[in-house]
Design a protein around this motif. Structure first.
Motif, short mmCIF file in Angstrom:
data_model
loop_
_atom_site.label_atom_id
_atom_site.label_comp_id
_atom_site.label_asym_id
_atom_site.label_seq_id
_atom_site.Cartn_x
_atom_site.Cartn_y
_atom_site.Cartn_z
N ASP A 1 -31.96 69.93 15.62
CA ASP A 1 -31.78 71.19 15.15
C ASP A 1 -32.46 72.39 15.66
O ASP A 1 -32.40 73.35 15.11
CB ASP A 1 -32.24 71.00 13.48
CG ASP A 1 -33.74 70.99 13.29
OD1 ASP A 1 -34.50 70.83 14.11
OD2 ASP A 1 -33.94 70.85 12.06
N GLY A 2 -32.79 72.25 16.96
CA GLY A 2 -33.59 73.14 17.45
C GLY A 2 -34.98 73.74 17.12
O GLY A 2 -35.34 74.81 17.61
N THR A 3 -35.69 72.67 16.43
CA THR A 3 -37.05 72.89 16.09
C THR A 3 -37.94 73.13 17.52
O THR A 3 -38.82 74.10 17.33
CB THR A 3 -37.59 71.76 15.42
OG1 THR A 3 -36.93 71.38 14.20
CG2 THR A 3 -38.96 72.05 15.07
N VAL A 4 -37.95 72.59 18.49
CA VAL A 4 -38.62 72.67 19.36
C VAL A 4 -38.32 73.86 20.75
O VAL A 4 -37.07 73.84 21.08
CB VAL A 4 -38.82 71.32 20.42
CG1 VAL A 4 -39.76 71.65 21.66
CG2 VAL A 4 -39.28 70.33 19.52
N THR A 5 -39.03 74.79 20.76
CA THR A 5 -38.63 75.99 21.70
C THR A 5 -39.01 75.40 23.32
O THR A 5 -38.29 75.83 23.96
CB THR A 5 -39.37 77.26 21.61
OG1 THR A 5 -39.10 77.50 19.95
CG2 THR A 5 -38.89 78.41 22.16
N PHE A 6 -40.37 75.01 23.30
CA PHE A 6 -40.52 74.53 24.62
C PHE A 6 -41.78 73.60 24.40
O PHE A 6 -42.66 73.72 23.24
CB PHE A 6 -40.61 75.39 25.84
CG PHE A 6 -41.72 76.46 25.59
CD1 PHE A 6 -42.96 76.18 25.70
CD2 PHE A 6 -41.20 78.00 25.11
CE1 PHE A 6 -43.96 77.25 25.55
CE2 PHE A 6 -42.27 78.69 24.83
CZ PHE A 6 -43.44 78.50 25.05
N ALA A 7 -41.95 72.78 25.33
CA ALA A 7 -43.28 71.86 25.43
C ALA A 7 -43.66 71.42 26.73
O ALA A 7 -42.78 71.04 27.67
CB ALA A 7 -42.96 70.73 24.32
N VAL B 1 -42.44 87.45 23.29
CA VAL B 1 -42.20 88.88 23.77
C VAL B 1 -41.33 88.98 25.06
O VAL B 1 -40.37 89.69 25.27
CB VAL B 1 -43.31 89.77 23.66
CG1 VAL B 1 -43.10 91.20 24.34
CG2 VAL B 1 -43.96 89.56 22.29
N PHE B 2 -42.06 88.24 26.15
CA PHE B 2 -41.62 88.47 27.45
C PHE B 2 -40.68 87.43 28.00
O PHE B 2 -41.06 86.01 27.65
CB PHE B 2 -42.71 88.51 28.35
CG PHE B 2 -42.38 89.03 29.86
CD1 PHE B 2 -41.93 90.14 30.15
CD2 PHE B 2 -42.37 88.04 30.89
CE1 PHE B 2 -41.65 90.52 31.40
CE2 PHE B 2 -41.85 88.39 32.02
CZ PHE B 2 -41.75 89.56 32.56
N ASN B 3 -39.49 87.55 28.71
CA ASN B 3 -38.76 86.44 29.27
C ASN B 3 -38.24 85.58 28.01
O ASN B 3 -37.87 84.50 28.18
CB ASN B 3 -39.42 85.73 30.36
CG ASN B 3 -39.07 86.10 31.56
OD1 ASN B 3 -38.31 86.88 31.68
ND2 ASN B 3 -40.05 85.52 32.70
N LYS B 4 -37.79 86.22 26.77
CA LYS B 4 -37.31 85.48 25.77
C LYS B 4 -35.72 85.28 26.03
O LYS B 4 -35.06 86.41 26.30
CB LYS B 4 -37.64 85.99 24.30
CG LYS B 4 -37.01 85.45 23.08
CD LYS B 4 -37.58 86.25 22.00
CE LYS B 4 -37.20 85.59 20.65
NZ LYS B 4 -37.41 86.28 19.44
N PRO B 5 -35.39 84.16 26.04
CA PRO B 5 -34.01 83.98 26.31
C PRO B 5 -32.98 84.58 25.36
O PRO B 5 -31.88 85.07 26.19
CB PRO B 5 -33.66 82.33 26.20
CG PRO B 5 -35.05 81.62 26.32
CD PRO B 5 -35.82 82.86 26.00
N GLU B 6 -33.17 84.90 24.20
CA GLU B 6 -32.22 85.38 23.28
C GLU B 6 -32.20 87.06 23.51
O GLU B 6 -31.19 87.53 22.98
CB GLU B 6 -32.55 85.13 21.70
CG GLU B 6 -32.36 83.78 21.59
CD GLU B 6 -33.81 82.87 21.66
OE1 GLU B 6 -34.85 83.39 21.62
OE2 GLU B 6 -33.63 81.65 21.90
#
Length: 97
Positions: free
Chosen positions: A34-40, A91-96
């Protein structure tokens, strides 16, 4: 809201990390349905070997984020010496953006 898990492995636990990695990756994939993980990804020591983790997740509350962190197979087998769960603002380089 985003939360960062800053996890430090216990000393001498590389083999435990490697043994548990398949379960950890499967768990990340399952909670990301469901898109819980943003990155890891792992932190690395001076020799390039994993010695901790950084996981950023989406959660409604810090309590929910802490529950997600506690469900990690790495946490369940006692890999981590510490897990710090912090609200985080991308804040920076946020894909959205």
């Amino acid at each position: 809201m985003l939360f960062a898990f800053i996890c430090q492995d216990n000393p001498g636990s590389l083999q435990l990390r490697m043994d548990t990695r398949p379960e950890h990756v499967e768990w990340l994939n399952s909670i990301n349905a469901d898109g819980t993980v943003t990155f890891a990804g792992p932190f690395l020591d001076a020799e390039g070997k994993p010695n901790g983790s950084l996981v950023v997740v989406k959660a409604e509350t810090i309590e929910r984020a802490r529950a997600i962190a506690a469900a990690d197979p790495y946490a369940k087998v006692g890999l981590f010496a510490s897990v710090d769960v912090r609200p985080w603002n991308w804040v920076f380089n946020k894909p959205e953006a």
